[in-house]
Motif scaffolding. Structure first.
Motif, PDB file in Angstrom:
ATOM      1  N   LEU A   4      11.986  38.984  26.496  1.00  0.00           N
ATOM      2  CA  LEU A   4      11.273  39.720  27.533  1.00  0.00           C
ATOM      3  C   LEU A   4      11.729  41.291  27.358  1.00  0.00           C
ATOM      4  O   LEU A   4      13.013  41.487  27.536  1.00  0.00           O
ATOM      5  CB  LEU A   4      11.673  39.370  28.752  1.00  0.00           C
ATOM      6  N   LEU A  30      27.696  44.963  29.232  1.00  0.00           N
ATOM      7  CA  LEU A  30      27.064  44.025  28.942  1.00  0.00           C
ATOM      8  C   LEU A  30      27.344  43.387  27.419  1.00  0.00           C
ATOM      9  O   LEU A  30      27.280  42.051  27.229  1.00  0.00           O
ATOM     10  CB  LEU A  30      25.468  43.905  29.084  1.00  0.00           C
ATOM     11  N   LEU A  31      27.442  44.302  26.708  1.00  0.00           N
ATOM     12  CA  LEU A  31      27.826  44.043  25.192  1.00  0.00           C
ATOM     13  C   LEU A  31      29.048  43.335  25.186  1.00  0.00           C
ATOM     14  O   LEU A  31      29.357  42.556  24.430  1.00  0.00           O
ATOM     15  CB  LEU A  31      27.715  45.261  24.329  1.00  0.00           C
ATOM     16  N   PRO A  39      22.142  46.494  19.160  1.00  0.00           N
ATOM     17  CA  PRO A  39      23.028  45.910  20.613  1.00  0.00           C
ATOM     18  C   PRO A  39      21.825  44.877  21.430  1.00  0.00           C
ATOM     19  O   PRO A  39      22.494  43.859  21.730  1.00  0.00           O
ATOM     20  CB  PRO A  39      23.481  47.230  21.461  1.00  0.00           C
ATOM     21  N   LEU A  92      26.216  50.401  31.675  1.00  0.00           N
ATOM     22  CA  LEU A  92      25.637  48.996  31.965  1.00  0.00           C
ATOM     23  C   LEU A  92      25.592  48.273  30.670  1.00  0.00           C
ATOM     24  O   LEU A  92      26.144  47.017  30.639  1.00  0.00           O
ATOM     25  CB  LEU A  92      24.186  48.903  32.791  1.00  0.00           C
ATOM     26  N   ILE A  93      24.994  48.860  29.720  1.00  0.00           N
ATOM     27  CA  ILE A  93      24.745  48.384  28.253  1.00  0.00           C
ATOM     28  C   ILE A  93      26.007  48.066  27.585  1.00  0.00           C
ATOM     29  O   ILE A  93      26.196  46.958  27.115  1.00  0.00           O
ATOM     30  CB  ILE A  93      23.985  49.357  27.364  1.00  0.00           C
ATOM     31  N   ASP A 142      17.477  37.110  30.952  1.00  0.00           N
ATOM     32  CA  ASP A 142      17.270  38.357  31.821  1.00  0.00           C
ATOM     33  C   ASP A 142      18.152  39.400  31.545  1.00  0.00           C
ATOM     34  O   ASP A 142      18.045  40.494  31.769  1.00  0.00           O
ATOM     35  CB  ASP A 142      17.538  37.725  33.138  1.00  0.00           C
ATOM     36  N   TYR A 143      19.335  39.279  31.004  1.00  0.00           N
ATOM     37  CA  TYR A 143      20.032  40.257  30.457  1.00  0.00           C
ATOM     38  C   TYR A 143      19.551  41.172  29.440  1.00  0.00           C
ATOM     39  O   TYR A 143      19.757  42.397  29.454  1.00  0.00           O
ATOM     40  CB  TYR A 143      21.654  39.833  30.030  1.00  0.00           C
ATOM     41  N   VAL A 172      18.821  45.226  29.760  1.00  0.00           N
ATOM     42  CA  VAL A 172      18.921  45.974  28.950  1.00  0.00           C
ATOM     43  C   VAL A 172      18.070  46.945  28.338  1.00  0.00           C
ATOM     44  O   VAL A 172      17.942  47.982  28.051  1.00  0.00           O
ATOM     45  CB  VAL A 172      19.965  45.446  27.888  1.00  0.00           C
ATOM     46  N   ILE A 189      18.756  27.217  18.465  1.00  0.00           N
ATOM     47  CA  ILE A 189      19.796  26.268  17.557  1.00  0.00           C
ATOM     48  C   ILE A 189      19.135  25.490  16.471  1.00  0.00           C
ATOM     49  O   ILE A 189      19.731  25.597  15.341  1.00  0.00           O
ATOM     50  CB  ILE A 189      20.634  25.391  18.530  1.00  0.00           C
ATOM     51  N   ARG A 235      21.562  41.125  20.808  1.00  0.00           N
ATOM     52  CA  ARG A 235      22.698  39.966  20.803  1.00  0.00           C
ATOM     53  C   ARG A 235      22.735  39.227  22.154  1.00  0.00           C
ATOM     54  O   ARG A 235      23.450  38.345  22.500  1.00  0.00           O
ATOM     55  CB  ARG A 235      24.000  40.785  20.797  1.00  0.00           C
ATOM     56  N   LEU A 236      21.878  39.901  23.166  1.00  0.00           N
ATOM     57  CA  LEU A 236      21.836  39.377  24.488  1.00  0.00           C
ATOM     58  C   LEU A 236      20.659  38.464  24.711  1.00  0.00           C
ATOM     59  O   LEU A 236      19.536  38.371  23.751  1.00  0.00           O
ATOM     60  CB  LEU A 236      21.669  40.269  25.497  1.00  0.00           C
ATOM     61  N   ARG A 237      20.968  37.490  25.688  1.00  0.00           N
ATOM     62  CA  ARG A 237      19.653  36.620  25.977  1.00  0.00           C
ATOM     63  C   ARG A 237      18.950  36.872  27.318  1.00  0.00           C
ATOM     64  O   ARG A 237      19.792  37.269  28.238  1.00  0.00           O
ATOM     65  CB  ARG A 237      20.169  35.181  25.893  1.00  0.00           C
TER      66      ARG A 237
END
Lengths: 294, 357
Positions: free
Chosen positions: B63, A278-279, B119, A274-275, B126-127, B131, B219, B122-124
């Motif tokens: 979160l 998503l990356l 790693p 999954l990780i 809920d994603y 993770v 931003i 880099r996400l925002r």
């Protein structure tokens, strides 16, 4: 042949994840909330079916309908009581409420049915196993029913969201709630309907899950719930085909990982995949890319 | 009152309450029930967990659902280091061992924080949340397969394979058995004070303001030259290291500890502390962590119903503090008080004027 048999088992487990993931993904798409109580609705559905079969001695199909009806009512009630008042609140507040709901359902089940695991009756699905390639590949009836149910649900749900008035309303609300309201769509009713459909699917998933793995406890739903939620994100949350694809892939990866890499690390492999996905693709396999506006 | 003064008062009140609570607990220690006394050290750990998670959720605005993972890393590294020092080096001094174990827990959890943060950040939205949840589960799953033994002064590590020479310190899914309990309430108190110093200083520093700027508008923050990833990373790693400290103390408070103890539910529990205490509010986190840890114990007389009551209270509290109707009620109440206070001050002014003339 062992590989094929593992693959079939993986698709079967993945189909269960996919059906659960549909509930997550539809609710997320329309209400923008993570419904953590969904896994526990599965457990309640399985318990209702268990009672219907064991104590009330009804035929399996009727037990399924009773469980689905009960879960539908439960889903609508939960949404109306706990989530609807929080429509304008922050997403974290809704998340915590959903977690509270999950605790509530688990503990209610604990009070009603006790902590001892119940053995789910095998009379639920009475379809004989089939053998392929001259007895080399045996597929159990439960596996067959699960995979078939997944395909049927997929077709029905896609045509429902594409062609019926309510389905179109759902897509509208998930696209833009404000604009949908201006077009005369009753947003509250549409969200209720989404919860109803998701919960009915949860009942089916619960019965299939407990037919394949027959121990039933108040915590039965939580781990499959989390995995299915992972599957929904994996496929791109908010997308119905994505939930299907994500669920099936996740099930296959889990079973194959357990069989060929390490039994102990099965769950870790699922989450690691999954990780990585998503990356590479931050919105999941079939998710729409989000554009950032300044 | 300017904002600097207000912050100073807020910090002083926070420290004051913690110190006062510690003194009160020590004075009334003999009057406490056994179960409450057993809760003291875990309460300290959960306070540190809540304050550190608040740094990620409230200040950095991300979160995180895998905070218990860092706690478990801290707990098991603390247990291993403490057991190693005792077995390999015959270090009998418990205080020194506890300090080294907690430091080791913080460092190792911090390193894990860096590795996971690269790693994850880099996400925002809920994603990112899902993770972190995934990483929490991976940590638990991997810890289930780790075996560590101390053979004299050397540490042996085994993965999935339990056949190691010497005394087994970590035993895969059975976790740590026969741990020497060396955690003390005073250590817990000192840990809370350290956490508060770190977190409150961070919030009120240039770095803290940069972190909050990235939270409020990514931003805009980027366009004034703030390195968003770097500052988010600072918050995330600090929080992980603090969780590691709390974990080490927690682990050394029990004689047995299994990795399954740090399931996803524990991360959620800490999240509940943070949200109910008020997101971004350190004092709120401390209070809610304390109350919500004691609450299930207080509800013990309701036995089977206690978690049910807890769940209902949780839902009701969220509904009361977040629905528009309830909010309007509170604002009205506030307005009422303000009006009263205003009227009083006007009357006082008039009275003063009267005496002068």
């Amino acid at each position: 042949m062992i590989f094929l048999s593992n693959l079939v088992n993986g698709i079967s487990l993945g189909s269960i994840y996919a059906i659960i993931a549909l509930g997550y993904t539809m609710v997320y798409g329309i209400a923008k909330m993570l419904n953590f109580a969904h896994g526990d609705v599965i457990m309640i559905g399985a318990y209702i079916a268990f009672c219907a079969l064991q104590y009330w001695n009804v035929p399996p199909l009727l037990a399924l309908l009773i469980a689905m009806a009960f879960c539908t009512l439960l889903g609508i009630t939960i949404e109306g009581l706990a989530y609807r008042p929080l429509r304008q609140a922050t997403s974290l507040a809704v998340l915590i409420t959903a977690i509270g709901m999950s605790y509530l359902l688990q503990n209610l089940a604990l009070l009603i049915w006790g902590a001892n695991p119940k053995n789910f009756p095998s009379s639920m699905i009475q379809i004989p196993a089939i053998s392929l390639f001259g007895e080399q590949l045996r597929i159990s009836g439960v596996t067959l029913v699960t995979i078939l149910a997944n395909i049927v649900i997929m077709i029905l749900l896609t045509s429902f969201t594409m062609h019926t008035k309510l389905g179109k309303a759902m897509r509208c609300v998930s696209e833009d709630r404000g604009a949908a309201e201006l077009m005369g769509i009753n947003v509250n009713q549409t969200i209720s309907a989404t919860f109803a459909i998701g919960s009915a699917l949860a009942a089916i998933a619960g019965i299939l899950l407990c037919s394949a793995y027959p121990t039933l406890m108040p915590t039965t739903g939580s781990m499959p719930g989390i995995k299915a939620f992972t599957a929904a994100v994996f496929g791109g949350i908010g997308s119905i085909p994505g939930a299907m694809l994500g669920g099936v892939l996740l099930g296959v990866i889990e079973i194959l990982g357990k069989a060929y890499i390490s039994t102990e690390l099965g769950d870790a492999i699922v989450f690691a995949v999954l990780i990585i996905v998503l990356l590479v693709k931050p919105t999941g396999l079939l998710g729409k890319p989000q554009r950032e506006k300044v | 009152m300017n904002s600097k003064k207000r912050k100073l008062i807020y910090n002083a009140v926070t420290f004051g309450i913690v110190i006062l609570a510690f003194l009160l607990c020590n004075i009334f220690y003999s009057d406490m029930s056994r179960s409450l006394r057993g809760q003291l050290i875990p309460i300290c750990c959960w306070i540190v967990m809540a304050v550190s998670l608040n740094l990620v959720i409230g200040i950095s605005g991300e979160l995180s659902l895998g905070h218990a993972g860092f706690m478990s890393i801290g707990a098991f590294s603390g247990i291993v280091v403490s057991g190693w020092l005792l077995n390999g080096f015959q270090m009998e001094n418990e205080i020194l061992r506890l300090i080294i174990a907690i430091a080791a827990g913080a460092v190792i959890a911090g390193i894990a924080g860096v590795l996971i943060g690269i790693p994850v950040l880099r996400l925002r939205g809920d994603y990112l949340a899902i993770v972190t949840l995934a990483f929490g589960e991976i940590i638990r799953n991997v810890l289930n397969c780790v075996y560590v033994s101390a053979d004299g002064a050397s540490l042996n590590f085994g993965f999935i394979d339990p056949n190691l020479p010497g005394t087994l310190l970590l035993n895969g899914p059975n976790g740590a058995v026969g741990v020497k309990k060396i955690a003390t309430f005073t250590a817990g108190f000192i840990l809370i004070i350290i956490t508060l110093i770190v977190v409150l200083n961070l919030i009120n520093s240039r770095t803290g303001r940069a972190i909050m700027a990235t939270r409020d508008n990514r931003i805009a923050a980027e366009s004034v030259g703030i390195n968003v990833t770097k500052y988010k990373m600072i918050a995330f790693v600090t929080s992980a290291a603090l969780a590691g400290m709390a974990g080490a103390l927690y682990g050394l408070n029990y004689s047995t500890l299994v990795p399954a103890k740090f399931k996803f539910d524990q991360s959620i529990n800490v999240l509940v502390f943070v949200v109910l205490g008020g997101i971004g509010n350190t004092l709120g986190s401390i209070i809610s962590a304390t109350v919500l840890t004691i609450l299930p114990e207080l509800l013990r007389s309701f036995s089977n119903y206690r978690m049910l009551i807890y769940a209902v209270l949780l839902i009701l509290m969220m509904l009361l503090t977040n629905t528009p109707a309830a909010k309007a009620f509170f604002i009205n109440l506030q307005g009422h008080w303000k009006k009263k206070a205003l009227r009083k001050s006007i009357e006082a002014e008039q009275g003063k004027g009267g005496t002068q003339s």
